[in-house]
Enzyme design. Sequence first.
Site, mmCIF file in Angstrom:
data_model
loop_
_atom_site.group_PDB
_atom_site.id
_atom_site.type_symbol
_atom_site.label_atom_id
_atom_site.label_comp_id
_atom_site.label_asym_id
_atom_site.label_seq_id
_atom_site.Cartn_x
_atom_site.Cartn_y
_atom_site.Cartn_z
ATOM 1 N N LYS A 40 36.249 33.900 40.657
ATOM 2 C CA LYS A 40 36.076 33.630 42.086
ATOM 3 C C LYS A 40 35.748 32.165 42.370
ATOM 4 O O LYS A 40 36.303 31.553 43.281
ATOM 5 C CB LYS A 40 34.982 34.524 42.660
ATOM 6 C CG LYS A 40 35.327 36.008 42.596
ATOM 7 C CD LYS A 40 34.200 36.853 43.154
ATOM 8 C CE LYS A 40 34.340 38.316 42.771
ATOM 9 N NZ LYS A 40 35.563 38.969 43.249
ATOM 10 N N ASP A 254 55.505 42.160 39.171
ATOM 11 C CA ASP A 254 56.846 41.669 39.462
ATOM 12 C C ASP A 254 56.871 40.157 39.648
ATOM 13 O O ASP A 254 57.924 39.574 39.844
ATOM 14 C CB ASP A 254 57.411 42.334 40.715
ATOM 15 C CG ASP A 254 57.701 43.803 40.456
ATOM 16 O OD1 ASP A 254 57.434 44.605 41.344
ATOM 17 O OD2 ASP A 254 58.157 44.113 39.339
HETATM 18 C C1 LIG Z 1 36.102 42.799 48.594
HETATM 19 O O1 LIG Z 1 35.812 41.998 47.484
HETATM 20 C C2 LIG Z 1 35.539 42.717 46.277
HETATM 21 C C3 LIG Z 1 35.094 41.715 45.238
HETATM 22 O O2 LIG Z 1 33.757 41.355 45.488
HETATM 23 C C4 LIG Z 1 36.761 43.495 45.874
HETATM 24 O O3 LIG Z 1 36.500 44.251 44.718
HETATM 25 C C5 LIG Z 1 37.153 44.429 47.016
HETATM 26 O O4 LIG Z 1 38.354 45.078 46.699
HETATM 27 C C6 LIG Z 1 37.328 43.645 48.313
HETATM 28 N N1 LIG Z 1 37.529 44.588 49.419
HETATM 29 C C7 LIG Z 1 38.549 44.518 50.239
HETATM 30 C C8 LIG Z 1 38.609 45.585 51.272
HETATM 31 O O5 LIG Z 1 39.389 43.638 50.175
#
Ligand SMILES: *[C@@H]1O[C@H](CO)[C@@H](O)[C@H](O)[C@H]1NC(C)=O
Length: 276
Positions: A40, A254
Site C-alpha cells: 500500500k 488476463d
Molecule cells: C477496502 O480496503 C481493504 C484493504 O484495507 C480491502 O481488503 C477491501 O477489499 C476494500 N474494500 C472495498 C469495498 O473496496
Amino acid sequence: MAQVVVVGSCMTDLVSCTTRLPKPGETVIGHKFFIGFGGKGANQCVQAARLGAKTSMICKVGKDSFGNEYIENFKRNEISTEFVGQTEDAATGAASIIVNSEGENVIVIVPGANLLVDSEDLKRAADVICKAKVIVCQLEITPATSLEALKMAHASGVKTLFNPAPAQADLHPQFYTLSDILCCNETEAEILTGLPVGNPEDAGKVGSLLLERGCKLVIVTLGAEGCVMISKEDPIPKHVPAGKVKAMDTTDCDTSCSPVVFIFVQSSNSSSLEFK
Ligand SMILES: *[C@@H]1O[C@H](CO)[C@@H](O)[C@H](O)[C@H]1NC(C)=O
C-alpha cells in the site's frame, strides 16, 4: 526536498494464474506467472510521483533480489530511495497470489522486512519528514511506527494523510487526532466504527463519527459511487461522484502487469491536496 513523504510498506506480488485453486496437498498446473510491485505504501508513493510530486519513500526491504529490484523500481519512478533500508534480518515483503479463471483468489502475505521499519529509521529521516508538505501513512508496517511518523510530522506542521489500511477495530486514538486527512474505503470505515456503509448517506454518518474522534477531514471512498468528504470546517457531508472508468483487477490474470485503480478527489479546499 521531497514534497510527499510516504512511510509504509513494499511488497513483491507473485501471481500465478490457474483454472482452479489447489486443495490442500494438491499440485495444479498454472498457465501464467508474473511478478508485480505492490504494498500500500509504495503504491501510494509511486502514484504521487507519477502525478508530479517530489517524493521520498521511507521503508525497508530485504537484502535479496526482490529488495534490489524494488529499489530499482523506485528509481525508475524518480522516487528518492535515500531512506529505503535493506536488512539482512528479514526477506522483502511478499504476497503469493493464486487466481482461478473465475477471478477468485487466495493470497498469503508475509510482511517480512516491512515490520522492521522502526524509530531509528524515522530518526534518520527526521529532516525529510519535518520539511515535507504531506506525509502519508498506512497500517501495513508496525502501527507504532506509523503513529510515531505522524507525530513527528504533526509536530512540525506537516499535513498528515492517514489511510487506515488494513483496518483495525482497536486503532490507537491518537491516529485520529494526528490525522489532518483520514482516507478509508467503506469496509475500513465499517471496521473502524462498527456501522454499516452501503451508500453515500451512511458514509456521511461514519464520516462525522470519525471526525468526532479528532481528524480534520475524512474521505470515505465508495468505489463506483466516488467518495464522501466531510471536514471540521464544512461538517455537512459532500458526495463527490466518480467519473466512469474501466475497472481493472489488480490480480487480473488476463493482463501482464498489476494495474492499480485510483480515484482522484478534488477537494473544495484546494490547499488540502495540493503538492506544488
Ligand atoms: C477496502 O480496503 C481493504 C484493504 O484495507 C480491502 O481488503 C477491501 O477489499 C476494500 N474494500 C472495498 C469495498 O473496496
